[in-house]
Motif scaffolding. Structure first.
Motif, PDB file in Angstrom:
ATOM      1  N   ARG A   1       0.829  -1.484  -0.069  1.00 39.78           N
ATOM      2  CA  ARG A   1      -0.124  -0.110  -0.083  1.00 39.78           C
ATOM      3  C   ARG A   1       0.823   1.364   0.060  1.00 39.78           C
ATOM      4  O   ARG A   1       0.695   2.243  -0.566  1.00 39.78           O
ATOM      5  N   LYS A   2       1.988   1.243   0.777  1.00 42.68           N
ATOM      6  CA  LYS A   2       2.762   2.334   0.634  1.00 42.68           C
ATOM      7  C   LYS A   2       3.982   2.112  -0.297  1.00 42.68           C
ATOM      8  O   LYS A   2       4.237   0.826  -0.564  1.00 42.68           O
ATOM      9  N   PRO A   3       4.229   3.213  -0.853  1.00 45.32           N
ATOM     10  CA  PRO A   3       4.142   4.628  -0.728  1.00 45.32           C
ATOM     11  C   PRO A   3       3.040   5.382  -1.487  1.00 45.32           C
ATOM     12  O   PRO A   3       2.744   6.395  -1.172  1.00 45.32           O
ATOM     13  N   ASN A   4       2.529   4.681  -2.508  1.00 41.95           N
ATOM     14  CA  ASN A   4       1.703   5.101  -3.477  1.00 41.95           C
ATOM     15  C   ASN A   4       0.113   5.005  -3.186  1.00 41.95           C
ATOM     16  O   ASN A   4      -0.820   5.748  -3.752  1.00 41.95           O
TER      17      ASN A   4
ATOM     18  N   TYR B   1      -9.435   1.041   1.542  1.00 38.22           N
ATOM     19  CA  TYR B   1      -7.898   1.675   1.429  1.00 38.22           C
ATOM     20  C   TYR B   1      -8.117   2.224  -0.096  1.00 38.22           C
ATOM     21  O   TYR B   1      -7.608   3.481  -0.211  1.00 38.22           O
ATOM     22  N   ALA B   2      -8.601   1.571  -0.897  1.00 36.28           N
ATOM     23  CA  ALA B   2      -8.630   2.229  -2.406  1.00 36.28           C
ATOM     24  C   ALA B   2      -9.539   3.450  -2.479  1.00 36.28           C
ATOM     25  O   ALA B   2      -9.007   4.328  -3.034  1.00 36.28           O
ATOM     26  N   LEU B   3     -10.567   3.421  -1.709  1.00 34.12           N
ATOM     27  CA  LEU B   3     -11.429   4.743  -1.809  1.00 34.12           C
ATOM     28  C   LEU B   3     -10.778   5.588  -1.133  1.00 34.12           C
ATOM     29  O   LEU B   3     -10.780   6.959  -1.520  1.00 34.12           O
TER      30      LEU B   3
END
Length: 200
Positions: A34-37, A88-90
């Motif tokens: 998920r990180k960093p983008n 997370y995507a939202l």
């Protein structure tokens, strides 16, 4: 999490039912860290792009999507698997609120824990909002304290679990929610020790 109360933001219509967590973020993208983008680029990926990766005429590909913070969808939003990555995507895309007539239970709980408001409206009110947004991007005002949504001349109410509302208003997670009851917990401990002193 940041506390949430009243805010105004660009809203996007997603006039679809049963948008599940597998559609919100296809499983193949969850292998990415998920990180960093963040996961925002993968949100509704298979609705946004064709099999060769070319963008389709889809609301998230439009210019106004870049500044949108509210999504208005139809019933059963976030059903399906329990993947928190869908939330997370939202959130990573920039959404702070999803408005719909019903939500997947686990999705709604995950939303609150990540600072995303699942605003529950009637199907009739949802259709009114979607109709008002059909022609052009719209700015919606969300008032969490008073549980109302304003769009132009229209105002509709929404429901939310009272504990979830408290968490979002204060920016609390579950630990913060427990710590807020510290005086009552300490009073219970004192009373309990007085009743059962042999417990030490």
């Amino acid at each position: 999490m940041e506390p949430m109360n009243q805010f105004s933001a660009v809203a996007l219509p997603l006039p679809l039912e049963n948008v599940d967590t597998d559609q919100l973020i296809p499983a193949r993208f969850m292998k990415e860290p998920r990180k960093p983008n963040g996961y925002g680029a993968f949100l509704l990926h298979d609705m946004r792009f064709d099999s060769s990766g070319e963008p389709l005429d889809f609301m998230l590909n439009r210019p106004e999507a870049a500044s949108s913070e509210v999504l208005v969808a139809r019933r059963n939003f976030g059903a399906g698997s329990s993947r928190e990555a869908a939330v997370y995507a939202l959130v990573d895309h920039g959404f702070r609120c999803v408005i719909a007539p019903s939500f997947g239970d686990i999705f709604a709980s995950n939303s609150v824990n990540n600072g995303l408001l699942p605003a529950l409206v009637s199907e009739q009110d949802c259709e009114r909002l979607l109709e008002a947004m059909a022609e052009q991007p719209a700015t919606i005002t969300i008032d969490l304290q008073n549980q109302c949504i304003s769009l132009g001349e229209q105002t509709v109410s929404f429901d939310i679990n009272p504990t979830w509302k408290l968490k979002l208003l204060n920016g609390w997670d579950d630990i913060d929610l427990t710590l807020a009851r510290t005086p009552e917990i300490e009073q219970f401990r004192t009373n309990y020790k007085n009743r059962y002193p042999w417990l030490g």
